[in-house]
Write an enzyme that holds these catalytic residues in place. Structure first.
Site: not given
Ligand SMILES: *[C@@H]1O[C@H](CO)[C@@H](O)[C@H](O)[C@H]1NC(C)=O
Ligand SMILES: *[C@@H]1O[C@H](CO)[C@@H](O)[C@H](O)[C@H]1NC(C)=O
Ligand SMILES: *[C@@H]1O[C@H](CO)[C@@H](O)[C@H](O)[C@H]1NC(C)=O
Ligand SMILES: CC(=O)N[C@H]1CO[C@H](CO)[C@@H](O)[C@@H]1O
Length: 398
Positions: A215, A238
């Protein structure tokens, strides 16, 4: 003064100036990687924390330890405390059912903590696979590996966090603190394993760190102020994200974030600011991204004021988070998608004072990258590849 009183005074003085070092092995830690050494760690912590005003320390000697949740290193302490864990691996039990709290290790209300070394292995593999925990509605409570809350004037150095069940590290209210040589690792397919989330913190420097996860590498929540990130390598993951902002009422401004001299490797985003539509008012200002290398990044530069994952919000209504004073400078490398720069602001509440300069991003697929902009008139300086927001006023490079 009597001889005895004098002697006692001397002893007290010596004790006060002498550091207390508490080895967890003297508190019953076994270090076979199976027995629960959590209680020994907490006992050692309590003794060191009460041992001031001279600096005290907890020693976790090299070895492998199991620590059942919850582990609490809580203050306030009598003086500065150091946790020395160089060469130690501390493991969480893999079973989520053992966790009743929102963190595995909670470190809180401490002034002048130094934490050095240690690998904190959350053993999250089973949890990521569980259907219940991977759905978007988040129907199970999953613990953060380490939660630092109100740990001020502190130094966190050479710490490794592995395979957390949920976020690796959460930072809340940790003013005037330095994080150096942090290593975070979880596989790219792991769910919600954000590297570090920061909120309500004024004055934090993160340097020389490497984050590979499933993430965001680092995300900044409301109340993040005066934060510098330098020499971070991020990816897979991310990327680095300001926000999401505007989900809740009464969020504090994000003001003063510098992301410099960083590399993003194969991340889904590079540097981004995201706010929810139809939001309460908020502020994101003085945010600077500079000297960043993008290697095959899907959305290298992104401001998204219509952030609405899984259609969980009212699209169309504007975000009322005001974005201003943002710069993207010297960002170069490759984009995995055609749109290398995307700045989507609000009708009615446009982004102000956005500067773009020294961009050189090529599209991996060939044919040239493009930029997409709405409700923003950035100050574009010099030549940028792709040309940033065609139609925006141009300025010559100085
Ligand atoms: C944090 O980083 C900034 C920018 O590099 C620097 O000016 C500041 O002195 C640093 N603060 C600390 C406490 O190291
Ligand atoms: C934006 O920067 C300008 C100076 O460049 C400053 O005057 C203004 O106060 C800043 N805005 C915010 C919201 O901090
Ligand atoms: C942009 O990057 C490409 C690939 O690295 C390089 O060949 C080119 O010279 C750069 N252009 C500018 C203007 O810096
Ligand atoms: C990504 C990036 O720009 N890295 C640089 C950071 O700064 C060091 C030292 O100045 C350089 O050696 C890196 O190339």
């Amino acid at each position: 003064m009597g001889k005895a009183v004098c002697c006692l005074l001397l002893m007290v003085l010596i004790a006060r100036n002498h550091a207390v070092v508490v080895n967890i092995k003297t508190k019953g830690a076994i270090g076979d990687g199976k027995a629960n050494d959590g209680p020994a760690m907490e006992k050692a912590w309590k003794e060191a924390c009460a041992g001031g005003p001279a600096p005290s320390s907890v020693l976790i000697p090299p070895g492998t330890y199991m620590a059942f949740p919850p582990i609490l290193f809580g203050g306030p302490c009598k003086g500065p405390v150091e946790i020395k864990a160089t060469g130690a691996t501390i493991k969480a039990p893999p079973e989520l059912a053992r966790f009743k709290s929102d963190s595995w290790i909670a470190v809180q209300y401490i002034n002048k903590l130094t934490m050095t070394g240690g690998t904190f292995d959350g053993q999250g593999q089973e949890t990521w696979k569980s259907k219940k925990c991977s759905d978007t509605a988040q129907t199970c409570q999953v613990p953060v590996n380490i939660r630092f809350s109100y740990v001020k004037n502190s130094l966190l150095k050479d710490i490794t966090s592995l395979n957390s069940k949920y976020f690796h590290i959460n930072i809340l209210g940790c003013d005037n603190t330095i994080v150096d040589h942090l290593t975070i690792f979880a596989p790219d397919k792991s769910i919600n394993t954000d590297g570090m989330h920061i909120g309500r913190t004024n004055g934090l420097n993160i340097t020389n760190s490497k984050i590979q996860t499933g993430d965001d590498c680092i995300s900044f929540g409301d109340g993040s102020k005066n934060i510098h990130v330098e020499r971070l390598t991020c990816g897979p993951g991310h990327g680095v994200s300001i926000g999401s902002l505007g989900k809740y009422a009464n969020e504090q401004p994000v003001d003063g974030i510098w992301i410099k001299n960083c590399t993003m490797e194969r991340t889904t985003n590079g540097v981004r600011i995201k706010t929810w539509p139809n939001s309460p008012p908020g502020v994101a200002t003085n945010i600077h991204f500079e000297d960043i290398i993008m290697n095959n990044v899907e959305n290298p530069i992104l401001i998204d004021q219509q952030y609405c994952p899984h259609n969980t919000c009212k699209k169309g209504a504007p975000s009322r988070v005001k974005i201003s004073n943002v710069s993207f400078k010297k960002i170069r490398g490759t984009s995995a998608t055609k749109v290398a720069l995307r700045i989507v602001c609000n009708q009615g509440l446009p982004c102000d004072n956005i500067e773009v300069s020294g961009i050189n991003l090529t599209y991996k697929g060939g044919g040239g990258a493009i930029s997409e902009c709405s409700h923003v008139k950035p100050r574009v300086v010099g030549q940028n590849i792709p040309p940033a927001c065609p139609g925006a006023p141009h300025h010559r490079a100085v």
